[in-house]
Design a protein around this motif. Structure first.
Motif, short mmCIF file in Angstrom:
data_model
loop_
_atom_site.label_atom_id
_atom_site.label_comp_id
_atom_site.label_asym_id
_atom_site.label_seq_id
_atom_site.Cartn_x
_atom_site.Cartn_y
_atom_site.Cartn_z
N LEU A 187 -64.61 58.52 -35.87
CA LEU A 187 -64.20 57.41 -36.74
C LEU A 187 -65.42 56.88 -37.48
O LEU A 187 -66.49 56.74 -36.89
CB LEU A 187 -63.54 56.30 -35.93
CG LEU A 187 -62.05 56.48 -35.61
CD1 LEU A 187 -61.20 56.33 -36.83
CD2 LEU A 187 -61.75 57.75 -34.88
N GLY A 188 -65.26 56.61 -38.76
CA GLY A 188 -66.37 56.13 -39.57
C GLY A 188 -67.23 57.25 -40.11
O GLY A 188 -68.20 57.00 -40.82
N LEU B 109 -59.57 55.07 -40.56
CA LEU B 109 -58.96 54.14 -39.61
C LEU B 109 -57.53 54.58 -39.30
O LEU B 109 -57.10 54.58 -38.14
CB LEU B 109 -58.99 52.71 -40.17
CG LEU B 109 -58.38 51.63 -39.29
CD1 LEU B 109 -59.04 51.56 -37.93
CD2 LEU B 109 -58.46 50.29 -40.00
N ASP B 110 -56.77 54.96 -40.32
CA ASP B 110 -55.39 55.42 -40.10
C ASP B 110 -55.34 56.65 -39.20
O ASP B 110 -54.44 56.78 -38.36
CB ASP B 110 -54.69 55.71 -41.43
CG ASP B 110 -54.31 54.44 -42.18
OD1 ASP B 110 -54.29 53.35 -41.57
OD2 ASP B 110 -54.01 54.55 -43.39
N PRO C 115 -72.20 55.06 -35.29
CA PRO C 115 -72.87 53.86 -34.75
C PRO C 115 -72.51 52.56 -35.46
O PRO C 115 -72.47 51.51 -34.83
CB PRO C 115 -74.36 54.17 -34.91
CG PRO C 115 -74.45 55.65 -34.97
CD PRO C 115 -73.17 56.11 -35.62
N ASP C 116 -72.22 52.61 -36.75
CA ASP C 116 -71.92 51.38 -37.50
C ASP C 116 -70.42 51.08 -37.58
O ASP C 116 -70.02 50.12 -38.22
CB ASP C 116 -72.53 51.43 -38.90
CG ASP C 116 -72.01 52.59 -39.73
OD1 ASP C 116 -71.38 53.51 -39.17
OD2 ASP C 116 -72.24 52.57 -40.96
N PHE C 117 -69.58 51.86 -36.91
CA PHE C 117 -68.13 51.63 -36.91
C PHE C 117 -67.80 50.47 -35.97
O PHE C 117 -68.22 50.48 -34.82
CB PHE C 117 -67.39 52.89 -36.47
CG PHE C 117 -65.89 52.78 -36.57
CD1 PHE C 117 -65.24 52.96 -37.78
CD2 PHE C 117 -65.13 52.51 -35.44
CE1 PHE C 117 -63.87 52.86 -37.87
CE2 PHE C 117 -63.76 52.41 -35.52
CZ PHE C 117 -63.12 52.58 -36.73
N THR C 118 -67.07 49.48 -36.45
CA THR C 118 -66.78 48.29 -35.62
C THR C 118 -65.30 47.97 -35.51
O THR C 118 -64.92 46.90 -35.04
CB THR C 118 -67.52 47.06 -36.18
OG1 THR C 118 -67.09 46.84 -37.53
CG2 THR C 118 -69.03 47.24 -36.12
N GLY D 124 -66.42 51.59 -28.30
CA GLY D 124 -66.93 52.71 -29.07
C GLY D 124 -67.76 53.63 -28.20
O GLY D 124 -68.41 53.18 -27.26
N ALA D 125 -67.71 54.93 -28.49
CA ALA D 125 -68.48 55.92 -27.75
C ALA D 125 -69.11 56.90 -28.73
O ALA D 125 -68.51 57.21 -29.76
CB ALA D 125 -67.56 56.67 -26.78
N PRO D 126 -70.31 57.38 -28.42
CA PRO D 126 -70.96 58.34 -29.32
C PRO D 126 -70.30 59.72 -29.31
O PRO D 126 -70.45 60.48 -30.25
CB PRO D 126 -72.40 58.41 -28.81
CG PRO D 126 -72.31 57.99 -27.38
CD PRO D 126 -71.16 57.02 -27.30
#
Length: 154
Positions: free
Chosen positions: A54-55, A60-61, A103-106, A135-137
């Motif tokens: 994601l990101g 997002l969908d 990393p910047d996905f919130t 979140g996970a890497p």
């Protein structure tokens, strides 16, 4: 004769998958008293695993859809734990969602809403639950989402 939960699934246009077999050395669920702890279910659909980050690779969908797929697998495991009778569910107690993300996905909570919204749509008030969205890497097999659940049954 179908029960009210099966009827609701049908009205929503949803078909439960077969309860997925464990991918490693664990059991798919454990019952302790009236609680059923379902192991993490990874995002998988009719075409196979739903993979990506994601990101980065996924929108997002896409993530919401992956979380919905996890929720269907959780319900399938729950059905197995209930001997095929989902009307034994008393409450969805807690979901913990892990989102494979940049990393910047919130927006992890928005992704895991895919599962939370499905639980409420299927089980009504009994589907409302406590939750964590993390979140996970990376996640196993490169999947987009993994979700585990705790359920109360009769």
């Amino acid at each position: 004769m179908t029960n009210e939960i099966e009827q609701r699934l049908s009205e929503l246009g949803l078909t439960l998958p077969d309860a997925p077999a464990p991918a490693a050395n664990y059991v798919p669920f454990v019952q302790s008293g009236s609680l059923v702890f379902v192991s993490g279910q990874i995002s998988s659909g009719p075409d196979g695993l739903i993979c990506g980050k994601l990101g980065a690779d996924l929108s997002l969908d896409d993530g919401v859809g992956a979380a919905r797929a996890c929720a269907l697998a959780l319900i399938a495991q729950l059905r197995a734990a209930c001997g095929g009778d989902l009307t034994r569910l008393r409450r969805v107690v807690k979901l913990t969602g892990f989102v494979n993300c940049a990393p910047d996905f919130t927006d992890q909570p928005k992704v895991v809403n895919g599962a939370s919204d499905l639980m409420v749509a299927v089980f009504g008030e009994a589907g409302r639950h406590a939750r964590a969205a993390v979140g996970a890497p990376s996640l196993p097999l490169g999947v987009a989402v993994e979700i585990e659940g705790v359920f109360e049954i009769s």
